[in-house]
Scaffold this active site. Structure first.
Site, PDB file in Angstrom:
ATOM      1  N   LEU A   1       0.890  -1.149  -0.044  1.00  0.00           N
ATOM      2  CA  LEU A   1       0.272  -0.094   0.160  1.00  0.00           C
ATOM      3  C   LEU A   1       1.065   1.402  -0.050  1.00  0.00           C
ATOM      4  O   LEU A   1       1.911   1.180   0.739  1.00  0.00           O
ATOM      5  CB  LEU A   1      -0.825  -0.029   1.394  1.00  0.00           C
ATOM      6  CG  LEU A   1      -2.098  -0.936   1.196  1.00  0.00           C
ATOM      7  CD1 LEU A   1      -2.963  -0.691   2.539  1.00  0.00           C
ATOM      8  CD2 LEU A   1      -2.994  -0.228   0.110  1.00  0.00           C
ATOM      9  N   ASP A   2       0.525   2.336  -0.941  1.00  0.00           N
ATOM     10  CA  ASP A   2       1.258   3.367  -0.807  1.00  0.00           C
ATOM     11  C   ASP A   2       0.999   4.274   0.345  1.00  0.00           C
ATOM     12  O   ASP A   2       0.073   3.943   1.334  1.00  0.00           O
ATOM     13  CB  ASP A   2       0.936   4.289  -2.042  1.00  0.00           C
ATOM     14  CG  ASP A   2       1.227   3.775  -3.202  1.00  0.00           C
ATOM     15  OD1 ASP A   2       2.297   3.144  -3.526  1.00  0.00           O
ATOM     16  OD2 ASP A   2       0.377   4.055  -4.297  1.00  0.00           O
ATOM     17  N   PRO A   3       2.084   5.041   0.823  1.00  0.00           N
ATOM     18  CA  PRO A   3       1.780   5.895   2.171  1.00  0.00           C
ATOM     19  C   PRO A   3       0.731   6.541   2.375  1.00  0.00           C
ATOM     20  O   PRO A   3       0.074   6.489   3.444  1.00  0.00           O
ATOM     21  CB  PRO A   3       3.261   6.968   2.273  1.00  0.00           C
ATOM     22  CG  PRO A   3       4.201   6.145   1.177  1.00  0.00           C
ATOM     23  CD  PRO A   3       3.526   5.286   0.254  1.00  0.00           C
ATOM     24  N   LEU A   4       0.298   6.899   1.357  1.00  0.00           N
ATOM     25  CA  LEU A   4      -1.068   7.837   1.601  1.00  0.00           C
ATOM     26  C   LEU A   4      -2.314   6.836   1.604  1.00  0.00           C
ATOM     27  O   LEU A   4      -3.321   7.319   2.078  1.00  0.00           O
ATOM     28  CB  LEU A   4      -1.496   8.867   0.565  1.00  0.00           C
ATOM     29  CG  LEU A   4      -1.781   8.267  -1.099  1.00  0.00           C
ATOM     30  CD1 LEU A   4      -3.320   7.872  -1.264  1.00  0.00           C
ATOM     31  CD2 LEU A   4      -1.672   9.405  -1.903  1.00  0.00           C
ATOM     32  N   ALA A   5      -2.212   5.764   1.447  1.00  0.00           N
ATOM     33  CA  ALA A   5      -3.399   4.546   1.408  1.00  0.00           C
ATOM     34  C   ALA A   5      -3.418   3.998   2.906  1.00  0.00           C
ATOM     35  O   ALA A   5      -2.417   3.969   3.471  1.00  0.00           O
ATOM     36  CB  ALA A   5      -3.063   3.625   0.272  1.00  0.00           C
TER      37      ALA A   5
END
Length: 317
Positions: free
Chosen positions: A42-46
């Protein structure tokens, strides 16, 4: 901290602003687990569902990497981001507020993305080129050619439309980039492009977010309470059919021998195309086996002898 011999699946609700590896390392320290890995970055913003496999469960992570996933996504229409999400440099392309974009318009466009579609992976991704993730090249301003690939969107529904923000729910197959989907939806709606403002993963395979725990909740638990949050190793394999072995058969499998079932067909479903099965002895999970052409069974991926002995003292005696 003393390392512990611990195995199982932790369903973690990853927080905003943290990489998947950072979340993994924090969970790993909480459990003092020497061997752990996450399944599906998962990307950091997710935020949301990040299954973490510990100990013997790490042998089966590929199953979850291939699993379908479900998301809630907020898409900002009429803007373009260098990364496809809110972390990049953003510029406005189109004044969505001045248009008559309707829910029906969005529903009509979303339907064209359901099924098999083609995506080009973004430069800001963990895909490797010459041993390095693409985002390493992207941060240096380099562009690497990426081959388009086919992905599957099983379902795509509009949840709300407010100004230039479109909220959708998506269920998709492995390899799907929601950031790329957001950009493509923006273009299809006539908004020039779009970027992913926020993303929350709700499901991975049969695991749902309501089963997950946050790091903050886990930190407040004692060791026994945290251990109770771990799902069994075989929970990752629930879609695979199972076979029960008697003690002699189980021992043969564990010693690397092929097991012939003496024409006992009652415990194997041969109508399935897949030839992989879960193997059990008295409801104790041993690992995965493979059904051969003559319907005998050989080992495919087994738990370690040490783990089996620690959990079932009599099996190998």
């Amino acid at each position: 901290m003393t390392r512990r011999d611990i195995s199982g699946i932790l369903l973690l609700d990853k927080p905003f602003g943290m990489t998947s590896n950072q979340a993994l390392q924090k969970a790993k320290r909480l459990y003092a687990s020497p061997k752990s890995g996450h399944t599906g970055t998962l990307d950091p913003l997710a935020t949301g569902m990040l299954p973490i496999c510990m100990g013997e469960a790490t042998k089966f992570t590929s199953v979850l990497l291939k699993a379908s996933k479900a998301y809630d996504a907020v898409i900002k229409l009429g803007y373009q981001s260098t990364t496809g999400d809110a972390e990049g440099d953003i510029k406005k392309l189109f004044d969505v507020a001045s248009t008559q974009l309707s829910m029906q318009d969005c529903k009509s466009v979303l339907r064209q993305f359901v099924g098999k579609i083609v995506q080009t992976p973004p430069m800001y991704s963990a895909l490797k080129h010459q041993g390095k993730p693409l985002y390493v090249y992207a941060r240096k301003g380099a562009a690497i050619e990426r081959k388009p690939r086919e992905v599957t969107i099983y379902d795509l529904q509009i949840k709300s439309l407010s100004g230039n923000e479109l909220t959708v729910s998506a269920q998709c197959g492995t390899g799907t980039y929601i950031r790329v989907l957001a950009e493509d939806i923006g273009r299809a709606l006539g908004c020039g492009s779009a970027y992913l403002k926020s993303l929350r993963r709700l499901c991975v395979g049969n695991f749902h977010l309501n089963q997950a725990k946050t790091l903050e909740v886990l930190k407040k638990m004692n060791e026994m309470e945290r251990d109770h949050c771990l799902l069994p190793v075989d929970s990752i394999l629930s879609d695979i059919p199972s076979v029960s072995l008697d003690k002699a058969e189980a021992q043969a499998i564990l010693f690397g021998r092929v097991v012939r079932r003496n024409n006992d067909e009652s415990r194997i479903d041969h109508t399935r195309q897949e030839n992989i099965v879960r193997l059990y002895y008295q409801k104790f999970f041993l690992g995965l086996g493979e059904i051969l052409a003559d319907r005998s069974i050989k080992s495919k991926r087994l738990l370690s002898d040490g783990y089996i002995i620690s959990q079932n003292h009599n099996l190998l005696s």
